[in-house]
Structure formats: C-alpha cells, structure tokens
Design a protein around this motif. Sequence first.
Motif, PDB file in Angstrom:
ATOM      1  N   ALA A 266       8.827  44.120 -16.046  1.00 15.06           N
ATOM      2  CA  ALA A 266      10.261  44.382 -16.034  1.00 15.06           C
ATOM      3  C   ALA A 266      10.936  43.720 -14.834  1.00 15.06           C
ATOM      4  N   ALA A 269      10.914  39.922 -15.272  1.00  9.16           N
ATOM      5  CA  ALA A 269      11.908  39.516 -16.269  1.00  9.16           C
ATOM      6  C   ALA A 269      13.297  39.528 -15.672  1.00  9.16           C
ATOM      7  N   ALA A 270      13.604  40.563 -14.879  1.00 12.00           N
ATOM      8  CA  ALA A 270      14.914  40.630 -14.237  1.00 12.00           C
ATOM      9  C   ALA A 270      15.108  39.459 -13.275  1.00 12.00           C
ATOM     10  N   VAL A 274      16.091  37.228 -17.876  1.00  9.04           N
ATOM     11  CA  VAL A 274      15.936  37.379 -19.324  1.00  9.04           C
ATOM     12  C   VAL A 274      15.651  38.842 -19.654  1.00  9.04           C
ATOM     13  N   PRO A 275      16.031  39.308 -20.824  1.00  6.88           N
ATOM     14  CA  PRO A 275      15.726  40.687 -21.217  1.00  6.88           C
ATOM     15  C   PRO A 275      14.239  40.871 -21.470  1.00  6.88           C
ATOM     16  N   LEU A 276      13.759  42.094 -21.259  1.00  2.00           N
ATOM     17  CA  LEU A 276      12.346  42.375 -21.452  1.00  2.00           C
ATOM     18  C   LEU A 276      11.926  42.135 -22.897  1.00  2.00           C
ATOM     19  N   ALA A 277      12.860  42.305 -23.834  1.00  2.00           N
ATOM     20  CA  ALA A 277      12.527  42.057 -25.243  1.00  2.00           C
ATOM     21  C   ALA A 277      12.130  40.604 -25.465  1.00  2.00           C
ATOM     22  N   ALA A 278      12.772  39.669 -24.739  1.00  2.00           N
ATOM     23  CA  ALA A 278      12.400  38.256 -24.865  1.00  2.00           C
ATOM     24  C   ALA A 278      11.006  38.005 -24.310  1.00  2.00           C
ATOM     25  N   ASP A 280       8.578  40.253 -24.322  1.00  2.00           N
ATOM     26  CA  ASP A 280       7.667  40.801 -25.329  1.00  2.00           C
ATOM     27  C   ASP A 280       7.470  39.821 -26.490  1.00  2.00           C
TER      28      ASP A 280
END
Length: 735
Positions: A266, A269-270, A274-278, A280
């Motif tokens: 997390a 990603a920050a 980029v969002p954590l969904a990207a 994943d």
Amino acid sequence: MFYRERHVTDLVPTTCMRCAVGCGHVQRAVERGMGLDVVRGDATHPVNEGLACGRGVGETADPDGQWLTRPLVRRGGELVPTTWDVALDAAVSGIRAATADDPDGLAVLGSGQQTNEAAYALGKLARGGVGTRHYDANTTLCMSSAVAAYVDAFGSDAPPPTYDDIPAADRHVVWGANPAVAHPVMFRWIADAADEDGRELVVVDPVETKTAGRADRHVQPDPGGDHALARAVLARLVEANGVDRAFVEAHTRGFDDLVAALPDAASAAAEAGVPLAAVDALAATLAHDTLIYWGMGINQSVRGTATAGALIDLCLASGNLGRGSGPFSLTGQANSMGTRICSSKGSWPGRRPFADPDERRTVAEHWDVPVSRFPDDTGPGPVEMLDAVGREGGPDAVWTVATNPAVGFPDATAVRAALEDAFVVAQDAFRTETVEHADVVLPASTWGESEGTTTNMERRISRVRAATETPAGVRSDCEIIVALAERLAPGLFADTGADPEALFEEFAALTAGTTTDCSGIGYPRLDAEGAVRWPAPDTDAEGGYRYLVEDDAAVPDTDADPGTDADTWSFPTPSGRAAFSTRSAADLPDPPDEEYPLTLTTGREADGYNSGVRSRGGDGDDLVTARTAPETLAEVGIADEAEEDRDEDASGTPRTAVLASERGRVEVAVEPDPAVPAGLVWLPIHHPATNEVTTPAVDPVSAEPNFKQCAVRLSPASDAAESPTRTPEGTPSDD
C-alpha cells in the motif's frame, strides 16, 4: 543541399540500421542523385519476413539532412574543404598534442549507428592503440542501466528471451516504452499476439502513448515512480502467495534478503502514485506466462539500474523465466547490442570482464599490444567525460563517430561549451551541430554505402551490404579508423586492414568460449542463413532462450511448461543461480518546486532518432535555426486546465511559449494534450532543442543520463525574463 552521386548495382539484401529490431531490407540505388530507387522489406530475412516500417524505408531511401561530401578543417574560424591527407594529419596532430603526456587526453565517442566491425575497430584503437579510459560506445546513453541489471541478475548482459517468445506469451507488459512508435514492426508482433483470445497487453507509462492506446489496461505511475510500483507488485506477490517458491528455491539466491527490505504494497503504491487495485491487477498478470518489456522510460533515469533490476525480480519471483516469458529490454539504436559485445567499453569483446588480469592478457595477446597500454578501468560515462574537458586528468581532444553530443547530451549548453574548449574531430555522414564545433570533419559513408554486420536486440547478427559504391570524397568508418590508427598506432591493424570481413573474423575469434560466443558465425554463414543469433560456438549452433539448458536449445519445446522444475538452468554467476536485486532507488535529482513547478519527460516520436539528422534536415548556414525553430518541435503536450493562456490561438495554431529549467530555456510550440497528465510536459527526446533544459545527473551504477524527469516552467513567449544560468563551477547565477 549537397547531393552524392550513386551508381546502380543489382538489388541488394541488407539490414535496416534505423532501430534495433534488425529488419532485413532489399535496396537498389538510383542512377544519379540522392536516394535509392528501391527500399523494401526482405521477405527472405528471418527477422521480419518482409515487414518494414515507413521510417526505416523513408530515412534509408531519402534522408532529410545535409550530406558531408569532403573532409573539412578549420581555418580562420571557418570550416573549409581539404584533402583526406591534410584532414587526417590535422586530426592526428591534435590527438597527439592532447595525449602527449597522458592517453586520457583523448575522449572517443562511438555510436550504435556503427557496424559491429567499426565498433570493434574503434574500441581496439581507443583501448589498445591509444590506451585512453575516456571512451564510450554510446550505449551508456540508452542501455547501460539494463546491462547493469542483467549482469547483476544473470552474470551476463542481454535479454534472455528472443522474438520467438512473443507469440508464446499470454501476457505482454510494456513498461516505460512505446514500441508502437519506436519499434513498429516488433509492436505488430506484440499486438497480434495480445489480440488472441485469452491474452492481454498491459502498458505502464505516465503518458497515454500510442502503445497505451492499444492496450487492454493502462497503469499510469507518477514520473519516476516505476521502482516503487515494481516493489509494490512484488510485495503483493509475497502477501498473496503469488511467488513461484519452487523456482525461487531451486534457481535463485537473495530472495529472503529482498523480502526483508520490501515496503508494504500500500505504501509503495502510494509512492508510485497508483491505486492499490492497479498493483493487484499487475500481480495477477504475472500468474500467466508473461513477457515484461521495458525501454528508455526505465533506463534513462538515476533510478534506471535499480528499476530494471526490480522488473527482473518480478520475473524471477513469479517464475516468469523460460519460453514465452521473461525480462526483455527494448534496445533503441540499431547496433547498440553490437557495440556492447564488440566495442571494449564496459567489457572486452565477448563481454570479457574488463578488470580481470587473465582476460586483459588474452586481449593484449590477440591484439599484439602490451597489456600495460590498457587503461586500468572502463572510465566514466559520456556525460561525465565531457564535463571533465579541460580539467586535470580530463580530455583535451574529443573524437565523435556517428554521434551528435552537441544536442544529444543533457544540459546541451554546457556540452557545447566543452566542445568549444576541446580539439574536436567529427566523423559523420551528415552535417550536425557537433560538426559546427569541429576542428576536423571526416565524411563517412552510411546505410546503403557500407559493408559489415549489425546485431539486433535479440542477439541476431546479420549482414549490412552496400547497394551503391562509396561516394567520391567519402570513406567508410572502418577505413577512417584504420587510417588514423596507421598514424597513431602503426601495425595495430596489420592483420586485417580496414576489411570488414577480416575485422569480423578477428572479433569473432576473440569471443570464443565466452558468454557471447560468436566464433561459429562468419560472412559465408550469414550469406546462407540471413541472420544468426549468438551464442553460436560452432557453425551449426545458434542461441535460443538464454540460460535454459535443453537438448536442442535452438528448437524450443512449446508444449513444455515454462519455468518448471523440469527445466535445467545455468547462470554465469558465482553461485550458478540468478540473483535478486536489493538496489535502492536514488532520489530524483531535479524535483519540481515553486520556481519550476512542472515535470518534463521525454520520449520518441515517429520520425525521431539520433537527434533527427535524417528527419529534420537543415541546410547550409541556417542548419541550427532550421532544426530548432519552434514550429519544428512537433508538440509539447501538457494537460493543465489552470493554464488556459497556453491553449491554441484563434487560428488553431499552437501558441509559442518559453520552456525553461535552471540549465536553459527554449521556445516551444505548446499544445494541450489529454494523453499527458496534469503537471507533465512531454518533449521528443531526439529534437535538437530538448536537451537545452534536461539535467546532466546520471545513474550512480550505469552512468546513464536522467533524460526523463526534470523540473521546468512554461512562460508566455513575450516573457523576457531570463532563466538563471550556470557558472563554470556549475552553481546557479543571475549575472
């Protein structure tokens, strides 16, 4: 415009020297004048099987540049025509004066536009004839970060996969590259493979490039956020049990140390923006057979080696090493790979370790020179090399071969000042900005006029053939290098002269038994087979997927599961295993601030390679103005809704503005572009004006320049305020 006379020959098969895909062409010259009557893809060539791109055909058939047709020397401040003997004597006189007390007084800058033979000869003269440590083959400007990462991981340079793996992959992740523009023939293979049912193309890039426009998914990290994103994906693989533990335990080392140093997904990603969904989604992608391609968006950064290593780590951790998968760096210049294995820059020919005493003796004996003549180390990169001009231990003479540092290097104003302080020998086919600073100009032949070989990005060597006779007044690179060697180091080329085939045979023999063995390749074999991939230790062998040991490595078993325990791996590392990287990302050298609030990034445009000498022309005394005028800058993309005054004027013409950094300023044509995120400015990297503003910071491992992120501001063209300039010590001054 000067025109070279050309003489018709039969239709000639050759290799395109525009980019590193290595397409085969057939060419035929016109009777008289400039250009070729026929240039098209060669259907018999094993690389492209008849495909060709418009840029490769156009810049070969009818390049837009001012040809050099006679040697020139500087007299009374002007370049004037002269004879070859006078020009060579002048070049040698200047080089001897610079090296009288120290061989490092000469800096030699080669290019990925040279043939293998010319690159080999130039390195032999620089290292074995002169003995200078100030030598670079131009790959440091584009590929040295990938080279360092490959050596860290595998003990050897060059990508493990080949073009054969593209149709076999289920997922294609293009990270920091735009092959739809830079390598259109190769991108067709990628796009066709990704279009098949159940397969995907994923692009990771801050900008919505042409490649991203074709992708199934596009992930947009912040500029410079690629390393953090790669680490976020690896952390997610660890957290979600996505690591191929069997492969990691059987074939790698260093994984536990890397995991201990990983950030949590997390926070990484920050940091990447980029969002954590990207993250994943990228991690899930690696559960499939995946090729990860990357290019200059990764390499050309102070974080280049660390980020390239992090991408290789993703392949290792997910078991994506083997047929139809793996890390695949996309080389830019046509023969960048060839200069890496031939030129004696970062290693001796055959990638023999530069500092190894036994290897140094082997090379010295092969060349019949004293080993004491060799420099102790590989020397600095090209940016640091020119920065040292005029300083103690730095060069006083600079010899450039098919390269244009006056505009191709970052912080170009400082580079031109260095060239003004040095004795400059410029060897080129075209009149460039560097030629304007030269004391001696040596006109060289180019594509369609030269004989030799080239090496593409997947390690295939193929022939470069002349479709025309060498124009009168012009000599090949090999002829020029050997002519200078006869004056600087008599006898160095006694066994080969300037004959390309003899030079190749000497090079190939020197690679025998190395990780880049080319000893089974020769001109007769290339004439018969079209192209051969190294390593090729005998005349029946050809390299396939690297480090994967098979009974028949040249014919991959496409039914086998890539990367399984059944595969046998052999890595030329001390442990015999592939190594994970724990390199950390360096701080970005030039972050935006109140004075320079925007971030500049650079990329290739469709017609831009090698500072545009074949595509942006310029003629006569107006060369520099013609090549840097705002209307020729193509486009500056910026998506910043707060900057309404940068929109198009009433006529629909993009507004002219001043783009400035702390290093310089340039007028640009500004056109808002929704493909470019807010706060980001995009410029074509090969435009002659771009490097007025880029930073000279380099990667601490590879010495590759940070072309991709620097702080800039945009001002109306009417704004007369000057940007700060640098003093000779490099500190800002408002004087």
